[in-house]
Motif scaffolding. Structure first.
Motif, short mmCIF file in Angstrom:
data_model
loop_
_atom_site.label_atom_id
_atom_site.label_comp_id
_atom_site.label_asym_id
_atom_site.label_seq_id
_atom_site.Cartn_x
_atom_site.Cartn_y
_atom_site.Cartn_z
N ASN A 41 64.52 71.41 13.82
CA ASN A 41 63.87 72.02 14.97
C ASN A 41 64.06 71.11 16.18
OD1 ASN A 41 62.74 74.20 13.45
ND2 ASN A 41 61.21 72.76 12.66
N ALA A 42 63.70 71.60 17.35
CA ALA A 42 63.85 70.82 18.58
C ALA A 42 63.07 69.51 18.54
CB ALA A 42 63.42 71.65 19.79
N ASP A 43 61.95 69.48 17.80
CA ASP A 43 61.14 68.27 17.71
C ASP A 43 61.63 67.29 16.64
OD1 ASP A 43 60.36 69.52 15.38
OD2 ASP A 43 58.23 69.62 15.90
N GLY A 44 62.77 67.61 15.98
CA GLY A 44 63.34 66.70 14.98
C GLY A 44 62.84 66.94 13.56
N THR A 45 61.90 67.84 13.37
CA THR A 45 61.43 68.16 12.02
C THR A 45 62.41 69.12 11.35
OG1 THR A 45 60.09 70.00 12.83
CG2 THR A 45 59.00 67.83 12.63
N ALA A 46 62.40 69.12 10.04
CA ALA A 46 63.30 70.00 9.28
C ALA A 46 62.93 71.46 9.52
CB ALA A 46 63.22 69.67 7.80
N SER A 47 63.94 72.29 9.70
CA SER A 47 63.72 73.71 9.94
C SER A 47 63.29 74.41 8.64
CB SER A 47 65.00 74.37 10.47
OG SER A 47 65.97 74.45 9.45
#
Length: 164
Positions: free
Chosen positions: A56-62
């Motif tokens: 995701n844009a925040d760096g967390t896994a989609s």
């Protein structure tokens, strides 16, 4: 724990076998193909932005990454019920005997290097103990290579979103 880091000597011996079976020597080698008449299938991922699919844009896994990773983990657990090797070029290599702690997300890795099931930055071999069936992330060619006729059919039945 179910996932043990292989010794350098064991890893080296397995890499020698990988070279014999697949012709893989290092990152400068541009093609990975089984050379013993083993069935294989190549899935090109060149039309997919792997990083956008994975994060995701925040760096967390989609959610897509998590969902597909769980599908693949379950396939590994059922298909390689006697265990498997994870051979990650220039990183720790692993002997997997249980899938209870098999990491899909970084936070599940318990401080170990987590090998990705996508060709994000490394070439990784997720293979049966005899090294003749499995899943290969081919970083140089932005592809996934599945090996072994029966394993290929199992992967195709998963309908992994990034392969189609």
């Amino acid at each position: 724990m179910g996932i043990e880091i292989l010794s350098d000597s064991k890893s080296g011996a397995l890499w020698d076998k990988i070279n014999e079976i697949y012709g893989f020597e290092n990152y400068s080698y541009k093609n990975i193909f089984p050379n013993n008449n083993t069935a294989y299938k190549v899935y090109s991922l060149k039309n997919i932005n792997i990083m956008d699919f994975s994060y995701n844009a925040d760096g967390t896994a989609s959610e897509e990454y998590k969902r597909n990773g769980d599908k693949l983990k379950n396939l590994f657990a059922s298909y390689f019920d006697k265990g498997m090797y994870i051979l990650d070029w220039q990183h720790d290599c692993y002997d997997v005997t249980s899938y209870d702690t098999f990491p899909i997300l970084d936070e599940e890795s318990h401080g170990m290097w987590k090998s990705s099931f996508l060709p994000e930055a490394d070439t990784v071999f997720f293979l049966s103990k005899d090294l003749t069936e499995g899943w290969i992330t081919d970083f140089n060619n932005s592809s996934i290579i599945t090996v072994g006729k029966d394993f290929i059919s199992h992967v195709d039945r998963l309908h992994l979103e990034f392969l189609y």
